[in-house]
Design a protein around this motif. Structure first.
Motif, PDB file in Angstrom:
ATOM      1  N   LEU A   1       0.872  -1.159   0.000  1.00 51.77           N
ATOM      2  CA  LEU A   1       0.000   0.000   0.000  1.00 51.77           C
ATOM      3  C   LEU A   1       0.908   1.207   0.000  1.00 51.77           C
ATOM      4  O   LEU A   1       1.728   1.374   0.902  1.00 51.77           O
ATOM      5  CB  LEU A   1      -0.886  -0.009   1.245  1.00 51.77           C
ATOM      6  CG  LEU A   1      -1.772   1.206   1.452  1.00 51.77           C
ATOM      7  CD1 LEU A   1      -2.758   1.359   0.301  1.00 51.77           C
ATOM      8  CD2 LEU A   1      -2.521   1.085   2.762  1.00 51.77           C
TER       9      LEU A   1
ATOM     10  N   ARG B   1      -2.250   5.749   1.917  1.00 48.92           N
ATOM     11  CA  ARG B   1      -2.121   5.796   3.380  1.00 48.92           C
ATOM     12  C   ARG B   1      -2.230   7.234   3.885  1.00 48.92           C
ATOM     13  O   ARG B   1      -2.970   7.522   4.816  1.00 48.92           O
ATOM     14  CB  ARG B   1      -0.800   5.176   3.806  1.00 48.92           C
ATOM     15  CG  ARG B   1      -0.611   5.152   5.313  1.00 48.92           C
ATOM     16  CD  ARG B   1       0.620   4.395   5.718  1.00 48.92           C
ATOM     17  NE  ARG B   1       0.501   3.029   5.253  1.00 48.92           N
ATOM     18  CZ  ARG B   1       1.443   2.384   4.560  1.00 48.92           C
ATOM     19  NH1 ARG B   1       2.577   2.946   4.294  1.00 48.92           N
ATOM     20  NH2 ARG B   1       1.254   1.155   4.153  1.00 48.92           N
TER      21      ARG B   1
ATOM     22  N   MET C   1      -9.058   6.029  -1.691  1.00 52.47           N
ATOM     23  CA  MET C   1      -7.980   5.321  -2.390  1.00 52.47           C
ATOM     24  C   MET C   1      -8.096   5.509  -3.900  1.00 52.47           C
ATOM     25  O   MET C   1      -7.106   5.782  -4.578  1.00 52.47           O
ATOM     26  CB  MET C   1      -8.019   3.829  -2.044  1.00 52.47           C
ATOM     27  CG  MET C   1      -7.867   3.527  -0.562  1.00 52.47           C
ATOM     28  SD  MET C   1      -6.253   3.890   0.065  1.00 52.47           S
ATOM     29  CE  MET C   1      -5.363   2.516  -0.591  1.00 52.47           C
TER      30      MET C   1
ATOM     31  N   VAL D   1      -4.759  -1.044  -4.643  1.00 52.43           N
ATOM     32  CA  VAL D   1      -4.020  -2.025  -3.853  1.00 52.43           C
ATOM     33  C   VAL D   1      -3.877  -3.252  -4.740  1.00 52.43           C
ATOM     34  O   VAL D   1      -4.830  -3.991  -4.947  1.00 52.43           O
ATOM     35  CB  VAL D   1      -4.770  -2.369  -2.551  1.00 52.43           C
ATOM     36  CG1 VAL D   1      -4.006  -3.406  -1.748  1.00 52.43           C
ATOM     37  CG2 VAL D   1      -4.990  -1.117  -1.726  1.00 52.43           C
TER      38      VAL D   1
END
Length: 152
Positions: free
Chosen positions: A3, A8, A80, A87
């Protein structure tokens, strides 16, 4: 599996924003300071988050950023995707063609591809509010072991 920092840091910043912006807009400088993230990096991330409709900017004195929708309506997977941080757990980048010679898929491709789907489903089911309320519990919190011990 990796990741990256984009995802993050974007999630960290959005959780911070959700917590701090209940009364007034929050500056990126404040978020950068609290989360120990480079201000210039946050500016890049928030440009993408704004473009995706996840945050609104408020100009002028007392300006900053606010969530565009409530924390319980903002999914981690949306964050994300907004910062273009997939991912990926397959080495071929989840392509329909595999990473082996001639475009063949390795013998474990489906295993890693399915894991990637599970990760996405998990992140899709978690909101900023879940994180703020600490409703995301795992082995790191000790909850996993308590549940396992109770089941035995």
């Amino acid at each position: 599996m990796k990741l990256g920092t984009k995802g993050r840091y974007a999630v960290m910043a959005m959780v911070d924003l959700a917590q701090a912006s209940k009364k007034a807009p929050v500056t990126l400088g404040d978020i950068a300071s609290r989360q120990e993230i480079s201000l210039s990096y946050l500016e890049q991330l928030f440009a993408k988050l704004r473009k995706a409709g996840l945050v609104n900017s408020v100009r002028g004195p007392g300006g900053g950023y606010k969530l565009a929708r409530s924390a319980d309506q903002t999914r981690i997977s949306d964050i994300m995707v907004a910062v273009e941080e997939p991912v990926e757990v397959t080495r071929c980048g989840n392509a329909s063609r595999g990473c082996l010679e001639g475009g063949r898929r390795c013998i474990t491709h489906d295993l890693w591809d399915e894991l990637g789907r599970h990760i996405h489903l998990f992140l899709n089911g978690v909101t900023l509010e879940d994180v703020l309320q600490r409703r995301v519990m795992g082995a790191a919190s000790g909850q996993h072991f308590a549940l396992r011990a109770a089941a035995e």
